[in-house]
Write an enzyme that holds these catalytic residues in place. Structure first.
Site, PDB file in Angstrom:
ATOM      1  N   GLU A  81       0.824  -1.214   0.000  1.00  0.00           N
ATOM      2  CA  GLU A  81       0.000   0.000   0.000  1.00  0.00           C
ATOM      3  C   GLU A  81       0.853   1.256   0.000  1.00  0.00           C
ATOM      4  O   GLU A  81       1.963   1.265   0.526  1.00  0.00           O
ATOM      5  CB  GLU A  81      -0.938   0.059   1.223  1.00  0.00           C
ATOM      6  N   THR A  82       0.269   2.286  -0.607  1.00  0.00           N
ATOM      7  CA  THR A  82       0.792   3.650  -0.513  1.00  0.00           C
ATOM      8  C   THR A  82      -0.335   4.525   0.022  1.00  0.00           C
ATOM      9  O   THR A  82      -1.484   4.410  -0.427  1.00  0.00           O
ATOM     10  CB  THR A  82       1.269   4.164  -1.871  1.00  0.00           C
TER      11      THR A  82
END
Length: 288
Positions: free
Chosen positions: A50-51
């Protein structure tokens, strides 16, 4: 890393004090100008599970709006990217309380600095819930994992637990079973899409207050997460539902060991509240 859109992506490893451990997360502190398509493209290029993107910030009130993207899709909540973002903000604006508005709901985060300057973050989840997994759900997941029912710990029954996202929880009967993870990526991704699970949280109980975990994440385009704060919060809710939380209300989860990225998550469960607290450090990775 700086993209052609002039967006700078910070890189942190969450739930560790060492860059060689933890779960890497991208953090974009000024994502207000970005479209959803641009955020997804950046997350895909970064390649982490994830970002996190800060799409609005009120520094005076210490309140921020976050969105989370895996390389394949947006997710409602991500624990390790929340911790990474909180540490990044604390390093810039000082430790203290933060409030994050996320697609899953309001997340309060407390940041503190250790004596050596390392910053840790404690997130408080949205209200958790947990229900017994249906036989069809368990059978489908076990088939994709290449596990049998005999591989499960009967004292920790399969559940679907929620703390912003839903996670199937399966407890392995032995540490060896947990270590030997060789699943069918496409099959498990299909099962998870069918039932709406974000990860499959595989755990082994070493004792009352210490667990080991692994989290396959094929729906995000990632084989496995080395630290999963959202699943840890959901697991805390699961233990609370079953009346199996440690007497002191605090447990630790060791994750990522079998991947070579050891991670440590501290989970606090209050029998009188459905919200669960998850604590960990985050450290800067090479910004490339």
């Amino acid at each position: 890393m700086t993209f052609s859109t002039a967006v700078t992506v910070l890189r942190y490893a969450a739930f560790t004090s060492h860059p060689g451990g933890g779960n890497p997360a991208g953090v974009v502190l000024d994502a207000a100008p970005l479209s959803e398509q641009q955020m997804l493209a950046i997350a895909a290029e970064v390649g982490y599970s994830e970002t996190a993107f800060v799409t609005f910030g009120d520094e005076k009130r210490r309140r921020f709006t976050l969105r989370y993207f895996s390389p394949l899709a947006e997710v409602a909540f991500c624990g390790h990217a929340t911790v990474a973002t909180a540490v990044a903000l604390a390093e810039r604006h000082g430790p203290g309380e933060l409030v994050f508005d996320t697609p899953a709901g309001e997340i309060n985060v407390e940041t503190t600095a250790d004596d050596d300057g390392a910053v840790r973050a404690t997130l408080t989840s949205v209200p958790t819930r947990s229900r017994p997994a249906l036989a069809a759900e368990v059978d489908a997941a076990l088939s994709a994992l290449r596990w049998d029912r005999a591989d499960l710990d009967a004292a920790l029954p399969p559940h679907v637990a929620f703390a912003g996202n839903e996670h199937l929880i399966l407890a392995a009967a032995s540490r060896a079973r947990l270590a030997d993870l060789d699943y069918d990526f496409e099959a498990l991704a299909g099962v998870m899409r069918t039932y709406g699970w974000t990860t499959v949280h595989l755990v082994w109980r070493e004792n009352e207050d210490h667990f080991h975990a692994r989290d396959p994440f094929p729906v995000g385009g990632v084989t496995e997460d080395p630290a999963t704060g959202a699943a840890a919060a959901a697991f805390g809710g699961y233990l609370r539902t079953l009346g199996l939380a440690p007497t002191a209300g605090v447990l630790t989860i060791r994750q990522g060991e079998d991947m070579g990225r050891p991670s440590d998550l501290t989970v606090e469960v209050n029998p009188h509240h459905t919200r669960v607290r998850v604590t960990g450090h985050a450290v800067v990775l090479s910004q490339r």
